[in-house]
Design a protein around this motif. Structure first.
Motif, PDB file in Angstrom:
ATOM      1  N   MET A   1       1.034  -1.154  -0.017  1.00 25.80           N
ATOM      2  CA  MET A   1      -0.119  -0.038   0.106  1.00 25.80           C
ATOM      3  C   MET A   1       1.047   1.172  -0.013  1.00 25.80           C
ATOM      4  O   MET A   1       1.416   1.654   0.952  1.00 25.80           O
ATOM      5  CB  MET A   1      -0.772  -0.169   1.150  1.00 25.80           C
ATOM      6  CG  MET A   1      -1.893   1.069   1.340  1.00 25.80           C
ATOM      7  SD  MET A   1      -3.025   1.021   2.815  1.00 25.80           S
ATOM      8  CE  MET A   1      -3.735  -0.532   2.636  1.00 25.80           C
ATOM      9  N   ALA A   5      -5.543   4.914   0.721  1.00 28.25           N
ATOM     10  CA  ALA A   5      -6.684   4.282   0.258  1.00 28.25           C
ATOM     11  C   ALA A   5      -7.743   5.124  -0.103  1.00 28.25           C
ATOM     12  O   ALA A   5      -7.875   6.150   0.765  1.00 28.25           O
ATOM     13  CB  ALA A   5      -6.969   3.010   0.792  1.00 28.25           C
ATOM     14  N   THR A   9     -11.749   2.064  -4.250  1.00 27.39           N
ATOM     15  CA  THR A   9     -10.341   1.282  -4.184  1.00 27.39           C
ATOM     16  C   THR A   9     -11.017  -0.375  -4.686  1.00 27.39           C
ATOM     17  O   THR A   9     -11.647  -0.855  -3.827  1.00 27.39           O
ATOM     18  CB  THR A   9      -9.407   1.078  -3.326  1.00 27.39           C
ATOM     19  OG1 THR A   9      -8.917   2.529  -2.811  1.00 27.39           O
ATOM     20  CG2 THR A   9      -8.211   0.248  -3.480  1.00 27.39           C
ATOM     21  N   TYR A  11     -11.210  -4.388  -4.708  1.00 27.52           N
ATOM     22  CA  TYR A  11     -10.847  -5.275  -3.757  1.00 27.52           C
ATOM     23  C   TYR A  11     -11.605  -6.590  -3.918  1.00 27.52           C
ATOM     24  O   TYR A  11     -12.805  -6.433  -4.625  1.00 27.52           O
ATOM     25  CB  TYR A  11     -11.113  -4.994  -2.430  1.00 27.52           C
ATOM     26  CG  TYR A  11     -12.190  -4.817  -1.648  1.00 27.52           C
ATOM     27  CD1 TYR A  11     -12.879  -5.859  -0.977  1.00 27.52           C
ATOM     28  CD2 TYR A  11     -13.160  -3.706  -2.125  1.00 27.52           C
ATOM     29  CE1 TYR A  11     -14.083  -5.830  -0.628  1.00 27.52           C
ATOM     30  CE2 TYR A  11     -14.544  -3.788  -1.709  1.00 27.52           C
ATOM     31  CZ  TYR A  11     -14.906  -4.827  -0.795  1.00 27.52           C
ATOM     32  OH  TYR A  11     -16.197  -4.849  -0.231  1.00 27.52           O
ATOM     33  N   ASP A  17      -8.771  -6.979   2.294  1.00 27.51           N
ATOM     34  CA  ASP A  17      -7.616  -6.953   2.861  1.00 27.51           C
ATOM     35  C   ASP A  17      -7.850  -5.947   4.156  1.00 27.51           C
ATOM     36  O   ASP A  17      -8.570  -5.078   3.979  1.00 27.51           O
ATOM     37  CB  ASP A  17      -6.654  -5.803   1.947  1.00 27.51           C
ATOM     38  CG  ASP A  17      -5.253  -5.468   2.587  1.00 27.51           C
ATOM     39  OD1 ASP A  17      -5.305  -5.959   3.541  1.00 27.51           O
ATOM     40  OD2 ASP A  17      -4.624  -5.042   1.811  1.00 27.51           O
ATOM     41  N   LEU A  20      -6.597  -2.708   4.067  1.00 28.21           N
ATOM     42  CA  LEU A  20      -7.623  -1.851   3.313  1.00 28.21           C
ATOM     43  C   LEU A  20      -8.615  -1.115   3.988  1.00 28.21           C
ATOM     44  O   LEU A  20      -9.085   0.119   3.972  1.00 28.21           O
ATOM     45  CB  LEU A  20      -7.919  -2.131   2.051  1.00 28.21           C
ATOM     46  CG  LEU A  20      -9.019  -1.591   1.132  1.00 28.21           C
ATOM     47  CD1 LEU A  20      -8.201  -0.415   0.491  1.00 28.21           C
ATOM     48  CD2 LEU A  20      -9.365  -2.366  -0.250  1.00 28.21           C
TER      49      LEU A  20
END
Length: 293
Positions: A1, A5, A9, A11, A17, A20
């Motif tokens: 990363m 973020a 984003t 995912y 994650d 995240l």
């Protein structure tokens, strides 16, 4: 990363994650750039693979240091060499994120103490060592040791002044936020091929050095200064009339000290609570400014 973020984003919903999720969360009053730096370190390979090896070694050395100090409580005592070695390690082995968070911490702590003094005892400024490092070499001036001394000197001088005035720390209607700034100015921090150690691992490495190279009294005082997070948080709560930041304080009950074996992890928590308290004061400053006529 590598970057903070942002909403949207991409995912995998079947394998989200955790970092995240924490990066996107806005429940804490946390400077976005500092939070991103912390999360990059927490998610790094250094913390994943090096920290589990370093931590038991670190605690073993702390035990050995305490055994040595049982016999010679005032030896070894090499604060200059300690800070030289810390500065050397920061410059050559720590990541840019780790160095930024360390240097930033001293600024935040100094601003919080000044905010309390400005509002609890207007016109009185405790005599403290300056805490405005801009580069890793600034650490050599016994910065970590002076940071710990400042905490105790601040409490002693502040409460002596309160007693002289016959006053107590209480809610202030018109708070002075001049000590709290939105940006911390640091010099450019170089990063070479060996700058790979994250903040948490670095702290676990430095803690046994602290135990070995300072007197028993200095190390004990430094480790237990972490529990003053609760005291400083309570002062801020009484001055502002708000208490939500107290939920993020994990170093509590300074009258009942923790074992020094936990000092490394508690120092990480100390950094987190300082960031949150400073972020809370920044938000309150902005809110009061918006409400001002």
């Amino acid at each position: 990363m590598s970057e903070p973020a942002v909403p949207g984003t991409p995912y995998d919903r079947r394998d989200p994650d955790p970092w995240l999720a924490l990066a996107l969360d806005r429940s804490l009053p946390f400077d976005p750039a500092a939070k991103a730096a912390l999360i990059r370190g927490q998610a790094s390979r250094s913390r994943q693979f090096l920290l589990p090896v370093v931590r038991p070694f670190s605690r073993l050395v702390i035990v050995l240091a305490q055994l040595i100090h049982m016999v010679t409580p005032r030896w070894p005592h090499a604060p200059r060499f300690l800070h030289w070695s810390i500065a050397f390690g920061m410059k050559h082995f720590l990541t840019r994120d780790a160095n930024t968070l360390i240097l930033r911490h001293f600024h935040l702590g100094a601003q919080i103490l000044r905010f309390i003094a400005d509002n609890a005892t207007p016109g009185f400024r405790p005599e403290l060592e300056p805490m405005t490092p801009r580069r890793t070499d600034d650490v050599r001036a016994n910065l970590f040791l002076n940071h710990d001394l400042n905490m105790y000197n601040f409490l002693i001088q502040l409460n002596q002044e309160l007693a002289r005035r016959g006053a107590v720390v209480g809610r202030v209607e018109h708070l002075d936020f001049s000590a709290i700034t939105d940006e911390i100015v640091l010099d450019e921090i170089p990063e070479g091929r060996f700058n790979v150690i994250d903040l948490h691992t670095a702290i676990e490495l430095y803690t046994p050095a602290y135990a070995l190279l300072l007197t028993d009294r200095d190390f004990w005082r430094a480790a237990n200064s972490l529990q003053l997070d609760e005291t400083i948080g309570l002062y801020a709560a009484r001055l502002t009339g708000e208490e939500k930041h107290l939920a993020m304080i994990n170093n509590r009950h300074p009258l009942v000290p923790f074992s020094t074996l936990q000092a490394g992890f508690r120092l990480v928590l100390h950094g987190l609570s300082t960031e949150v308290l400073h972020g809370f004061l920044r938000e309150l400053k902005a809110r009061r400014a918006a409400d001002a006529p």
